[in-house]
Write a protein that holds these residues in place. Structure first.
Motif: not given
Length: 614
Positions: A297-306
């Protein structure tokens, strides 16, 4: 008998005569009966103990007295009816044991207890944790009912004192009043004073036996110090799980020759799995399948990219010929559909708008770019029955590979964990050891990043996407970025009775705790062998061991010893009554219909006066 009689003066003498008359009436009118009635064949009993009948009225009296202010919900939560009946059975067994030892109560003792305003109700002691919970809630109930103050209730609970103080005095004269006594006895137990006194005589005898068991228990200085250390010395670990899922993806050799050899050795198992998979994976007209890679929840760009990188890796495998269903089983984070090859049926009405819009727009055999929702990123495909033969052929080959990888992943994970363990015991830092051991599993293959169709807020009304989302950083999904990769983790502080980290079996926990608090173990030492958890082998390193000091124990000694003594006495009594129950198990018969709790709170008018469900 009372300080009152030591005072001088005519008025005191007159009061003394009146009080002496009251006490005499109290003793003569309500003598205790020494034994329970022996049950006749037709007598109704809530329980029988060695042939003696515990009548329903005795059970309901005990039930009321355990918790005068209660609800059906509280009764269900505590299983209070069972507690009440077990308490009566325990009382009878303790009374038998007392008589065997020549212990008795006199009429004067019963009178003194009641005259002083103390009544008793048996709380079964076989499970100390349950006993303490019931005892605490019992005293809280008496406090809620206005019978006791909160301070007195807490003090009695701390002392494990089941002599409940009840004020039987006249409000003005502040001396014992028979009418007050009769009224409160009726309200507490719904019994006559004669019946109540008989029950209290048996309760007092059982209480004597409990005291005989508990009172000799002592706690030595050395025992207290050792337990203080056990509770207050702490350790922190570095733990590195080598997960089977990671090993299956990256560390298992899936060359055709190895896979074929394994299948020959497990032909029946393979044939059964293949039949089931081919049935589940067969394309069905209109059906939608998906692979979900979750994001927090509330993922940042790096987490989304992975997450997108992992979904791109899954898409590349499908484009290379693997069936969508098999990849979904291995990769998807949606447990409800992953086991079915990602199949979510042919209806999309219940799905969130971005997913529904894309799924409804797909043609048979077409799969989507990455679709972002509040759950993460999805790869979606619509089944194409025309490709059934192609899918079946792919399934046969990939099921063998998947089963082989899963079957050999345990051995692979153990081998990698042992290598990391050995490197760290040789002096390497955790990260350096992991990097060196896992380097052979890194692959240089190039995977194109899948296009992301929409952001979570796009098409909120279910319409078409409003435009491309902001571009995410380009990331790779491989052995070094896989979230399941071996990574050092730091445990919370734990004591000798704690759980070092999740997933340990009792034996594993004992092994790790013994290592962490070992006399010769120093900070940064590594456990000689990896420890098994349900999905991994774990390398364990002691990060820090904090010892407790004697000065700290001395400061807390009195409170700690008192707490430890209570616990030790509770356990001694629990063991004693468990032995009594075990020895008498063939002589105790319980009518379980009396311990069935009501399903809902029905209100005060919903039950009989005996049952008193309110």
């Amino acid at each position: 008998m009372l300080d009152f009689f030591r005072q001088k003066g005519l008025s005191n003498v007159l009061y003394g005569v009146i009080m002496a008359g009251t006490i005499l009436t109290f003793v003569l009118g309500f003598r205790p009966n020494a034994s329970m009635k022996t049950a006749s064949i037709n007598q109704v009993c809530a329980a029988r103990v060695r042939g003696r009948c515990l009548e329903p009225k005795d059970f309901f009296a005990a039930y009321r007295m355990l918790m005068p202010s209660r609800s059906a919900e509280a009764s269900r939560r505590l299983n209070l009816k069972r507690v009440a009946l077990d308490g009566l059975v325990e009382r009878e067994l303790l009374d038998d044991e007392a008589r065997r030892l020549g212990i008795a109560v006199t009429e004067a003792e019963v009178t003194d207890q009641l005259y002083a305003g103390y009544v008793r109700a048996s709380v079964p002691a076989a499970d100390p944790t349950v006993a303490q919970q019931v005892l605490r809630e019992m005293y809280q109930s008496y406090a809620r009912a206005g019978i006791l103050s909160g301070e007195i209730a807490e003090a009695h609970f701390n002392e494990r004192d089941t002599a409940i103080p009840i004020d039987f005095r006249d409000a003005k004269s502040r001396v014992f009043d028979m009418k007050v006594y009769e009224r409160k006895v009726r309200g507490l137990s719904n019994r006559s004073t004669e019946e109540f006194r008989e029950g209290q005589a048996r309760e007092l005898l059982a209480a004597k036996m409990r005291d005989i068991v508990r009172d000799p228990v002592r706690v030595s200085e050395g025992e207290a110090l050792e337990e203080y250390k056990r509770r207050n010395e702490t350790a922190t670990l570095t733990w590195i799980p080598v997960k089977e899922a990671w090993a299956a993806r990256w560390a298992v050799d899936t060359k055709p020759a190895a896979v074929d050899a394994w299948v020959k050795e497990h032909q029946a198992e393979f044939d059964s799995a293949l039949e089931e998979r081919q049935k589940d994976d067969a394309p069905q007209a209109g059906h939608i399948r998906h692979i979900l890679v979750k994001t927090p929840y509330g993922a940042n760009e790096e987490e989304k990219a992975l997450a997108v990188a992992k979904l791109s890796w899954a898409a590349a495998r499908i484009l290379a010929g693997e069936s969508f269903a098999e990849v979904a089983r291995e990769v998807s984070d949606d447990p409800g559909s992953a086991s079915k090859g990602g199949d979510v049926g042919d209806k999309t009405d219940g799905f969130v708008p971005p997913f529904r819009y894309v799924a409804d727009s797909l043609r048979p055999g077409e799969f989507s770019p990455a679709v972002e929702t509040q759950y993460g990123f999805h790869l979606i495909i619509r089944d194409d029955p025309a490709r059934a033969a192609e899918v079946t052929a792919a399934v046969k080959h990939k099921v063998a590979r998947s089963m082989y990888a899963k079957a050999t992943a345990t051995e692979a994970a153990l081998g990698i964990a042992k290598k990391i363990d050995e490197a760290m015991r040789g002096g390497q830092a955790a990260q350096d050891a992991i990097k060196a051991v896992t380097a052979p599993y890194l692959r240089a293959e190039k995977i194109d990043t899948i296009r992301v169709l929409q952001a979570p807020t796009a098409a909120a009304d279910g319409g078409a996407p409003t435009g491309p989302p902001p571009p995410l950083p380009s990331r790779r999904f491989d052995a070094a970025t896989d979230p399941d990769r071996p990574q050092p983790q730091t445990s919370s502080e734990f004591n000798r009775g704690g759980d070092p980290f999740p997933g340990l079996s009792p034996d594993g926990s004992t092994m790790v705790v013994s290592f962490a608090f070992g006399a010769t173990v120093k900070d940064d030492d590594v456990l000689a062998d990896p420890v098994r958890t349900p999905d991994a082998y774990v390398v364990v390193q002691l990060k820090q061991h904090k010892t407790s000091k004697r000065e700290e124990f001395d400061k807390d000694r009195d409170t700690f010893v008192e707490e430890l003594l209570r616990a030790k006495r509770d356990e001694a009594l629990a063991q004693y009554v468990r032995r009594l129950r075990q020895a008498a198990k063939t002589d105790v018969k319980i009518d379980d219909s009396y311990v069935v709790e009501t399903k809902t709170d029905g209100g005060a008018g919903g039950a009989s006066d005996e049952e008193d469900e309110y």
